[in-house]
Design an enzyme around this catalytic site. Structure first.
Site, mmCIF file in Angstrom:
data_model
loop_
_atom_site.group_PDB
_atom_site.id
_atom_site.type_symbol
_atom_site.label_atom_id
_atom_site.label_comp_id
_atom_site.label_asym_id
_atom_site.label_seq_id
_atom_site.Cartn_x
_atom_site.Cartn_y
_atom_site.Cartn_z
ATOM 1 N N ASP A 85 -7.774 -5.830 -5.915
ATOM 2 C CA ASP A 85 -7.800 -4.786 -5.407
ATOM 3 C C ASP A 85 -7.851 -3.607 -5.863
ATOM 4 O O ASP A 85 -7.524 -3.663 -7.271
ATOM 5 C CB ASP A 85 -6.222 -4.897 -4.970
ATOM 6 C CG ASP A 85 -5.997 -3.612 -3.532
ATOM 7 O OD1 ASP A 85 -7.114 -2.985 -2.908
ATOM 8 O OD2 ASP A 85 -4.726 -2.652 -4.218
ATOM 9 N N HIS B 195 -5.525 -6.190 -1.642
ATOM 10 C CA HIS B 195 -5.099 -4.999 -1.178
ATOM 11 C C HIS B 195 -4.188 -6.240 -0.138
ATOM 12 O O HIS B 195 -2.895 -6.226 -0.049
ATOM 13 C CB HIS B 195 -5.358 -4.444 -0.700
ATOM 14 C CG HIS B 195 -4.815 -3.476 -0.505
ATOM 15 N ND1 HIS B 195 -4.172 -2.438 -0.958
ATOM 16 C CD2 HIS B 195 -3.857 -2.811 1.127
ATOM 17 C CE1 HIS B 195 -3.150 -1.243 -0.752
ATOM 18 N NE2 HIS B 195 -3.004 -1.528 0.103
ATOM 19 N N SER C 84 0.677 -0.853 0.155
ATOM 20 C CA SER C 84 0.319 -0.040 -0.140
ATOM 21 C C SER C 84 1.448 1.044 0.169
ATOM 22 O O SER C 84 1.239 1.191 -0.989
ATOM 23 C CB SER C 84 -0.771 0.181 0.669
ATOM 24 O OG SER C 84 -1.383 0.818 0.948
#
Length: 573
Positions: free
Chosen positions: A440, A506, A172
């Protein structure tokens, strides 16, 4: 005794104790026998020691004295790397009771020592000794904190790793942390200021590396995942892009952002058409999970907070947040005080389905609350050597700290300059792994792929073919991989493996646990300039054997079938 010899012995004892003082000797609630050591302590993140960054280290289950070191960062910004440890890639998962730990059979310390840094200062147990609830952070400050902390780790806290091969990794917003830190480490190695010269690569999962690029790619991803009607898509083509190439169109021009991280439609005709492609729909009732388009937590009254508002903000949903205590208690009573998987078997890990990808009994849907309860327990904090100074600031451990996120200053909306600097200045062979779960919507695979293509073109790297890679003995498709490579001016080989993980969102280490540990083990064990065979099982055996349970003195356990039957009957009633 010779004075010089005595001094050497004292120095040896001092160096040894620096690391061993942080050894976790009794981790509360541990239900299985570990064959590896774990450490928890602090590293300085500035010169005067007022910035204290917390770390945990889970040593390798294979050969800890020689296996490489993998450094892990969660993103956010403001999310704790202990979330990564207890919810994704670490060996410990927290039971529904928030008090006991069961085994994650797919932990990334299978053949690597894994270091978790809670970054930046103010996240998790990391703190400023002078400023309670410190929350000021930005990209450059975070990079310097991370550099200082890792330098301190190698020099003082765990010097036994000072000459160990090591890699950076994270997910991320670590897509910004890691390129910046990688660049600083390579500069430090080149000028002699960084203590460990055995830096061989960096792995970034679902990285936030190019903000505008991710937004534009998400509009395309959403359009071709059924989130827009053909009529609205035709209107965008006719009235907004005006016949331009949609694959390269700048949808971001019809959006606004208050923090340069989250974007929403600007209220114009085109902005309103593009808004549902880049966030939740206008009234916030669309209700899919941003982190995994196909992840579903069906029991919304217990396992899932209401859908996030359509503000563009990336929301990590808490398991039971926003649900009243009365409603929770009534629901639990209805289920016969069902406490998740811990009610189904003495060894929760035995329930993990190691034969398909549906393997965690909805852990994603409820894990944040038990993890928070566990890490806010005083006996757990004592076991992790969390000091009274942190406790006196009235801190609580949080998975993601909103005060950091809400005040964070994004400086670099693209990381091209850092990739370019790394590729130019590396003096030894260096490798990147850029991996993405392909469902994601926070940091999508298409945006990251386009970003890496630009980096490769800017640095004249040669592209290889895009090929499938496989997991397990029966060769299940795990995703696709493409390699870019070339030599820089220092005659160092630079390699970028661009890899997707099929069906993952994710949090790749959780969503596709087996393929993820096979992937990362092959990455850290490859020769720097070699082509990696991510299908190889040489570094990870998918036929996992569970660890022996600790005898807690309670030999009684409910039959799995009986427990399941009881739960089902109570639900029906």
């Amino acid at each position: 005794m010779n004075r010089s010899l005595l001094g050497l012995l004292l120095l040896t004892v001092s160096v040894f104790s620096n690391g061993e003082d942080d050894l976790i000797t009794d981790l509360p609630g541990l239900l299985f026998k570990t064959d590896f050591k774990s450490y928890s302590g602090y590293v300085d993140a500035n010169d005067n020691g007022t910035w204290r960054m917390h770390y945990m280290l889970t040593e390798s289950r294979s050969k800890p004295d020689t296996d490489p070191l993998l450094v892990w960062f969660n993103g956010g910004p403001g999310c704790s790397s202990l979330g990564g440890l207890f919810e994704e890639l670490g060996p410990f998962y927290v039971n529904f009771d928030g008090e006991t730990l069961y085994e994650n059979p797919y932990a990334w310390n299978a053949k690597a020592n894994v270091l978790y840094l809670e970054s930046p200062i103010g996240v998790g147990y990391s703190y400023d000794t002078n400023t309670p609830n410190f929350f000021n952070a930005n990209d450059d400050q975070s990079a310097q904190q991370n550099l200082f902390a890792l330098t301190n780790f190698f020099k003082t806290v765990q010097p036994k790793y000072a000459n160990r091969t090591f890699y950076l990794s994270g997910e991320s917003y670590a897509g910004i942390y890691i390129p910046m830190l990688t660049d600083l480490i390579i500069q430090g190695i080149n000028n002699g200021s960084f203590p460990n010269k055995n830096f061989q690569g960096s792995a970034i999962g679902n990285g936030f590396m190019n903000v505008r690029g991710l937004l534009n790619a998400l509009a395309l991803w959403s359009a071709y995942h059924g989130r827009v009607s053909l009529q609205d898509w035709a209107s965008i083509k006719t009235n907004c892009s005006k016949g331009a190439d949609m694959d390269n169109f700048d949808f971001a021009q019809y959006t606004n952002s208050s923090n340069l991280i989250d974007y929403v439609g600007d209220g114009s005709y085109c902005g309103n058409l593009i808004q549902p492609l880049i966030s939740q729909n206008a009234d916030g009732t669309e209700g899919f999970d941003q982190y995994n388009f196909y992840q579903e937590c069906y029991d919304k009254s217990v396992f899932q907070a209401p859908a996030p508002p359509a503000t563009g903000k990336r929301v990590k949903r808490s398991a039971i947040q926003g649900v009243s205590a009365v409603k929770r208690n009534l629901h639990y009573a209805k289920l016969g005080n069902f406490r998740g998987t811990s009610d189904l078997a003495k060894n929760t890990a035995a329930l993990v389905n190691r034969f398909s990808n549906d393997n965690q009994f909805g852990y994603f849907c409820w894990n944040e609350d038990p993890v928070s309860k566990y890490l806010n327990s005083d006996k757990v904090q004592n076991a992790l050597h969390i000091p009274q100074d942190w406790k006196k600031q009235n801190n609580t451990w949080q998975d993601c700290r909103d005060s950091i996120y809400n005040n964070y200053k994004l400086t670099y909306n693209t990381t091209n300059q850092f990739f370019n600097s790394i590729i130019k200045n590396a003096k030894t062979d260096f490798r990147f792994l850029i991996y993405n779960g392909d469902v994601d919507t926070v940091c999508n695979y298409l945006g990251d792929a386009k970003h890496i293509l630009q980096v490769a073109n800017d640095n004249k790297l040669t592209s290889g073919p895009r090929t499938p890679w496989f997991y397990s003995d029966n060769q299940q498709l795990a995703g696709y991989v493409q390699t870019y490579s070339g030599k820089n001016g220092n005659n160092a080989t630079i390699t970028i493996d661009l890899l997707t993980v099929k069906g993952a969102g994710h949090m790749v280490p959780y969503d596709r646990a087996g393929p993820s540990v096979q992937m990362i083990s092959n990455f850290v064990w490859a020769k720097p300039s070699a082509n990696i065979n991510y299908t190889s099982q040489d570094n990870f055996d998918p036929n996992i054997q569970l660890s022996e349970l600790i005898d807690t003195g309670n030999s009684s356990s409910v039959s799995i079938l009986l427990a399941l039957f009881t739960v089902l009957i109570n639900v029906l009633l």
